[in-house]
Design a protein around this motif. Structure first.
Motif, PDB file in Angstrom:
ATOM      1  N   TYR A 174     -32.066 -11.691  13.571  1.00 60.82           N
ATOM      2  CA  TYR A 174     -30.712 -12.217  13.763  1.00 60.82           C
ATOM      3  C   TYR A 174     -29.740 -11.638  12.734  1.00 60.82           C
ATOM      4  N   ILE A 175     -30.248 -11.538  11.495  1.00 57.30           N
ATOM      5  CA  ILE A 175     -29.388 -10.963  10.452  1.00 57.30           C
ATOM      6  C   ILE A 175     -29.061  -9.515  10.783  1.00 57.30           C
ATOM      7  N   LEU A 200     -19.818 -12.024   6.688  1.00 58.35           N
ATOM      8  CA  LEU A 200     -19.993 -13.179   5.807  1.00 58.35           C
ATOM      9  C   LEU A 200     -21.135 -14.061   6.308  1.00 58.35           C
ATOM     10  N   LEU A 201     -21.231 -14.242   7.641  1.00 62.28           N
ATOM     11  CA  LEU A 201     -22.326 -15.026   8.234  1.00 62.28           C
ATOM     12  C   LEU A 201     -23.664 -14.384   7.879  1.00 62.28           C
ATOM     13  N   ALA A 202     -23.715 -13.040   7.971  1.00 65.04           N
ATOM     14  CA  ALA A 202     -24.948 -12.331   7.646  1.00 65.04           C
ATOM     15  C   ALA A 202     -25.341 -12.594   6.200  1.00 65.04           C
ATOM     16  N   ILE A 203     -24.344 -12.558   5.309  1.00 62.88           N
ATOM     17  CA  ILE A 203     -24.621 -12.812   3.887  1.00 62.88           C
ATOM     18  C   ILE A 203     -25.130 -14.239   3.691  1.00 62.88           C
ATOM     19  N   ILE A 216     -32.196 -17.749   3.652  1.00 62.49           N
ATOM     20  CA  ILE A 216     -33.635 -17.511   3.816  1.00 62.49           C
ATOM     21  C   ILE A 216     -34.287 -16.953   2.565  1.00 62.49           C
ATOM     22  N   MET A 217     -33.475 -16.630   1.541  1.00 63.23           N
ATOM     23  CA  MET A 217     -34.070 -16.043   0.341  1.00 63.23           C
ATOM     24  C   MET A 217     -35.043 -17.012  -0.308  1.00 63.23           C
TER      25      MET A 217
END
Lengths: 119, 188
Positions: free
Chosen positions: B22-23, B58-61, B67-68
């Motif tokens: 998704y990312i 920004l959503l990707a970040i 998830i980190m």
């Protein structure tokens, strides 16, 4: 220049310490007292575009002061000298003597007394 | 070396996570939107695609952040703070730069020395007119304010001053308020 951080010994009169435009403006103020900008440009025969920045510098350095005046809906600056000619001369002399003593110490003072003895 | 270690760590976390595809999709969409922006002709569309690309990035970040699992997230923190700071600078400082200028120039409302100037500008746009202490004739616009020097008021007659004020009012209405947005939309 206005701040007396640069002195040209070889120049004549006030231009040793001030730029030619600064010197002309100061002489006009000392001679005639309070003046509007238009009177200054007339008296000194220097265009407004040349005196404007110089006037800002003189005011900032404390040699001239100005007030905003509204005459018949027209906004005007009125300039006046902060020091008289004599006061300015003694301030400049003090600053120069200070810097000589700072540079040469007792030797400078010795020369001052010799100088006043000659007079 | 630390940065490379963290990049490896981020890669590991991403590959272990179910969210990774998704990312990846978000990043691809973001790049596609940026490319689309260059092809859009109308300024509004260009702006819209650019902002959308930023939002998707920004959503990707944020998703990566979420998830980190590793402890070393310095690079993510750095990038996030960069985004926050630059957003504040771009939108905040340009909009409120006139407040800073008023203080720095010790500017005062023009009503104090001339009565018709503010009224004249009010008819053109909503902006406050200030004057500041300088003999050098100058006028400029910033934020929602117009600045004129006393030297300018002194040098110009009423008609000339009106021309200058109308010009500065035009800046406020068209360009200067949001120069970066105009630039992004490729307009003007």
């Amino acid at each position: 220049m206005v701040k007396l951080d640069q002195i040209n010994i070889s120049n004549k009169g006030l231009t040793k310490f001030f730029s030619p435009i600064e010197a002309t403006i100061l002489r006009a103020l000392w001679a005639d007292g309070d003046m509007m900008t238009s009177e200054l440009t007339e008296k000194t025969k220097i265009p407004l575009t040349s005196v404007a920045g110089t006037l800002d510098r003189l005011v900032k350095a404390g040699y001239a002061s100005r007030t905003v005046d509204n005459v018949n809906g027209r906004v005007r600056y009125v300039y006046s000298p902060v020091y008289s000619e004599d006061e300015a001369a003694s301030e400049i002399t003090t600053r120069v003597l200070d810097s000589l003593v700072d540079a040469f110490g007792p030797l400078a003072v010795e020369n001052f007394s010799k100088y006043s003895g000659k007079k | 070396m630390k940065i490379i270690g963290e990049l490896n760590c981020i890669g590991l976390c991403l590959s272990l996570s179910d969210f990774a595809p998704y990312i990846g999709l978000l990043i691809v969409v973001s790049i596609a939107l940026l490319a689309a922006k260059q092809m859009r002709a109308r300024p509004k569309n260009r702006l819209f695609t650019f902002v959308s690309a930023q939002v998707v990035a920004l959503l990707a970040i944020l998703a990566t952040f979420y998830i980190m699992q590793c402890s070393e997230m310095l690079t993510v923190y750095l990038y996030s703070s960069y985004v926050v700071i630059s957003t504040i600078l771009i939108f905040g400082v340009l909009r409120f730069y006139d407040r800073i200028l008023v203080r720095r120039l010790d500017a005062k409302p023009v009503d104090g020395i001339m009565d018709w100037v503010q009224e004249f500008v009010d008819a053109l746009t909503s902006a406050s007119v200030y004057y500041y202490d300088s003999a050098v004739p100058k006028a400029f616009a910033a934020g929602r304010s117009i600045f004129v020097s006393v030297g300018l008021l002194e040098a110009l007659d009423d008609d000339e001053l009106k021309a200058v004020l109308a010009h500065e009012a035009w800046h406020i209405r068209n360009n200067s308020r949001t120069p970066f947005l105009k630039q992004l939309s490729g307009y003007g």
